[in-house]
Design a protein around this motif. Structure first.
Motif, PDB file in Angstrom:
ATOM      1  N   THR A  68      -4.680   5.702   0.998  1.00 15.07           N
ATOM      2  CA  THR A  68      -5.363   4.197   0.883  1.00 15.07           C
ATOM      3  C   THR A  68      -6.976   4.443   0.972  1.00 15.07           C
ATOM      4  OG1 THR A  68      -5.057   3.871   3.420  1.00 15.07           O
ATOM      5  CG2 THR A  68      -3.659   2.673   1.813  1.00 15.07           C
ATOM      6  N   THR A  71     -10.243  -3.485  -8.039  1.00 12.97           N
ATOM      7  CA  THR A  71     -10.774  -3.842  -6.973  1.00 12.97           C
ATOM      8  C   THR A  71     -11.842  -4.975  -7.188  1.00 12.97           C
ATOM      9  OG1 THR A  71     -12.817  -2.391  -7.218  1.00 12.97           O
ATOM     10  CG2 THR A  71     -10.949  -1.426  -6.055  1.00 12.97           C
ATOM     11  N   ALA A  80      -5.995  -1.022   6.117  1.00 17.24           N
ATOM     12  CA  ALA A  80      -5.630  -1.070   4.804  1.00 17.24           C
ATOM     13  C   ALA A  80      -4.306  -1.530   4.553  1.00 17.24           C
ATOM     14  CB  ALA A  80      -5.787   0.138   3.999  1.00 17.24           C
ATOM     15  N   CYS A 122      -4.938  -4.858   2.953  1.00  6.62           N
ATOM     16  CA  CYS A 122      -4.655  -4.657   1.437  1.00  6.62           C
ATOM     17  C   CYS A 122      -2.932  -5.081   1.255  1.00  6.62           C
ATOM     18  CB  CYS A 122      -5.237  -3.355   1.034  1.00  6.62           C
ATOM     19  SG  CYS A 122      -6.936  -2.989   1.315  1.00  6.62           S
ATOM     20  N   THR A 152       0.789  -1.295  -0.005  1.00  2.00           N
ATOM     21  CA  THR A 152       0.057  -0.124  -0.206  1.00  2.00           C
ATOM     22  C   THR A 152       0.786   1.143  -0.078  1.00  2.00           C
ATOM     23  OG1 THR A 152      -0.216  -0.162   2.529  1.00  2.00           O
ATOM     24  CG2 THR A 152      -2.104  -0.796   1.186  1.00  2.00           C
ATOM     25  N   ALA A 171      -7.860   1.110  -1.890  1.00  2.00           N
ATOM     26  CA  ALA A 171      -8.005   0.160  -0.725  1.00  2.00           C
ATOM     27  C   ALA A 171      -9.227   0.481  -0.101  1.00  2.00           C
ATOM     28  CB  ALA A 171      -6.751   0.463   0.304  1.00  2.00           C
TER      29      ALA A 171
END
Length: 304
Positions: free
Chosen positions: A197, A41, A144, A170, A12, A201
């Motif tokens: 994020t 996503t 995240a 994430c 991230t 995310a």
């Protein structure tokens, strides 16, 4: 959990090679870039389908036994958890304490940045104690980047109390591990703006929470077919929706549907059961209770 000084390697936090010239793009080029990146996503959700399904089954089982669902997070992750929890009562007529959001910094953090509070693991543990988490409950930690001390502190405390623990992050497990019952990793890659994020995310986390809470409610009998039969009739829009559901699933006119809805105490589920079985409200209430609120099972058991 990774120490602060080593977080630069996290997925991230990486620089996205597709947006290196972000500040030179036209408006249409910006839209196209974001659209292309956001498409990732959907793939991330598909890749996490097995862990998401396990989380749904575990959560539904716990709630069926009298447990509660808690989302815990800080910053954007915390706000997304609070949002999902807040939308359950009007959509599924759940009691406010069934699904709850816990955010570092409390209610004020919903509208004012308080990201500094995410570094306090003890605060996360204290929040678990404050809500009297038990072995019947489910605690979903959302982070995240995967490293938020507040979230990890909450998850450790919840696990010690015997609660079911779920972690949504994430970043890959090999970058940040977590000792939980279900690990959901939503890998969307580097953000368009490096490290922000709240973008991909945040979007993929919202998708995952939508799937988790809605699927759990489906398993709890809050939906018939694809209709929200436990909708809370609290305003004109929802009243119109309730009447529409009754008309769609029966041969009633709008006026007849309205009369039935009032007789049922403004419960779409109860109104349908009364209509299909010919039972009065009290009898229908008992029949639904016998089947833990599952309308399809209640109707089937009556032979309607």
């Amino acid at each position: 959990m990774q120490p602060l000084e080593t977080r630069g390697h996290l997925l991230t936090e990486q620089v996205n090679s597709n947006s290196l010239n972000l500040d030179q793009l036209s408006a249409i080029e910006l839209v196209e870039l974001f659209n292309c990146e956001d498409a990732k996503t959907i793939t991330a959700i598909a890749d996490a389908k097995l862990s998401l399904a396990e989380a749904i089954d575990r959560t539904a089982l716990s709630l069926r036994q009298g447990g509660r669902l808690f989302y815990v997070g800080a910053g954007t992750s915390g706000r997304l958890g609070v949002l999902d929890a807040a939308e359950c009562p009007p959509t599924f007529c759940t009691p406010p304490d069934l699904v709850q959001g816990i955010i570092a910094g409390g209610a004020s953090a919903l509208v004012r940045s308080s990201e500094g509070l995410e570094d306090r693991a003890d605060d996360g543990a204290a929040a678990i104690a404050h809500h009297h988490i038990t072995q019947l409950d489910v605690v979903v930690g959302i982070a995240a980047g995967g490293t938020t001390p507040y979230v990890h502190g909450a998850l450790r405390a919840a696990r010690q109390r015997g609660a079911t623990t779920i972690f949504i992050a994430c970043v890959p497990i090999e970058q940040v591990s977590a000792d939980v019952d279900v690990n959901i990793r939503l890998l969307v890659g580097a953000e368009v703006v490096a490290g922000s994020t709240r973008l991909k995310a945040g979007t993929v986390t919202k998708l995952a929470l939508n799937i988790l809470s809605t699927s759990v409610m489906v398993k709890l009998g809050k939906v018939y077919g694809n209709r929200m039969i436990d909708v809370a009739v609290t305003n004109q829009k929802l009243h119109d929706r309730a009447l529409g559901i009754l008309q769609d699933l029966t041969d009633l006119s709008r006026e007849e549907a309205g009369f039935l809805l009032e007789r049922s105490g403004r419960s779409v589920k109860l109104a349908l059961l009364m209509h299909w079985t010919g039972l009065e409200k009290a009898e229908s209430d008992r029949l639904l209770a016998d089947h833990q609120g599952n309308l399809r099972q209640a109707v089937s058991s009556h032979g309607a």
